[in-house]
Enzyme design. Sequence first.
Site: not given
Length: 464
Positions: A52, A183, A443
């Site tokens: 990562k 993956a 939102h």
Amino acid sequence: MAEQAFDVVVIGAGPGGYVAAIRAAQLGRRVAIVEREALGGICLNWGCIPTKALLRSAEVLHLMHRAKEFGLRAEGVGYDLPAVVARSRAVARQLSGGIGHLMKKNKVTVVMGEATIPAPGRVAVRTAAGPQTLAAPAIILATGARARELPGLEADGRLVWSYRHALAADRVPKDLLVIGSGAIGIEFASFFNTLGAKTTVVEVMDRILPVEDAEISAFAKKQFVRQGMTILEKATVKKLDRGASTVTAHVEKDGKVTTQAFDTVISAVGIVGNVENLGLEALGVKVDRTHVVTDEYCRTGVPGLYAIGDVAGPPWLAHKASHEGVMVAELIAGQHPHPIRPNSIAGCTYCHPQVASVGLTEEKAKAAGHEVRVGRFPFIGNGKAIALGESEGMIKTVFDAKTGELLGAHMVGAEVTELIQGYVIGRTLETTEAELIGTVFPHPTLSEMMHESVLDAFGRALHI
């Protein structure tokens, strides 16, 4: 050395083992953990975390090349591969040191060495200081897994790499072949492709990311091809001819074998469990295709012996291993934990675009006899995605048409590995469409697409 007595001995200090040790210690047990290499296991040192870190560097590079789209200027954009790799390794070292701190904090005895189980309740450890024997009524196997190597495709660290070689790469390949599009394979393909490698991915199944929903796989493939990758599905690498500086791959597709030269090959064709030299056969532990067979509570059938994580079979995910570790520790302590539900464990792939899923695919839901309702919502319909410059993606939800049960959720696009947990919680709480439709999503966020996908499944989408 005299035998040391504990309540629990854990073999393997990866994300399953060290978490099991911590939880058992929290419950008042005297715990020892045995590790032959490094605290944190493969995931922390050579897997989840350092990959990562590499992918984050690639992501930043990708955004720097897009600076003009955001009204910014970035000139002379490039990368320093040794520095990228060094950062990744530093992240792994930092976290491995953190595991050592956690062991001390929880008073877990750490024994560095290689373990065997000569008899029930006994663990023999070969350490640098000599042999040690640990005794405990409960032993937890958390020995993990390693890369599978196919005959003729073995990694040599020079022209053919395993994931370990790729994590410590000394060069960016010019022509890269990645064998396998799970993956691990697709993450490395994405990383090196972003750094400029001409990347070819060969997958034996009929689509890349074969465990994912077919629509998600197809969408991801389209994005990878747009980024310059060559994707060969229903293809097999039959042989590798290794030369001084190149590898010639013999690839069979549609009954024809063609050859192509690459300067680097990454083999990512699955994993095998670390079950050797533990004494499992003599104990009567059943092993099936390199994985220890257990029941839903990770019991092996041998009293007091449990197996968790990758060594106990799929899904091969760190978070599954950790959860199993907690469950087994609580079981040993006399509690009554719920068993793991594999279909409620999310899978995440950190390529670009990201892919995440939980539960049944549409195909598997239908095969299981469900009448389904399917919702979809594209990133292009979401204000936050457009503002981020990440308008390529999709969220798909699968419901039982009769009960409203959320059967599965599948995503491809920016930050979906973070979004998926909302649906994981929904499945854990046995949520139906009614609760999801009635939930107010903030939102502007990417999570609004999760709401819209549910609405779409029931003919109520607002923004498409």
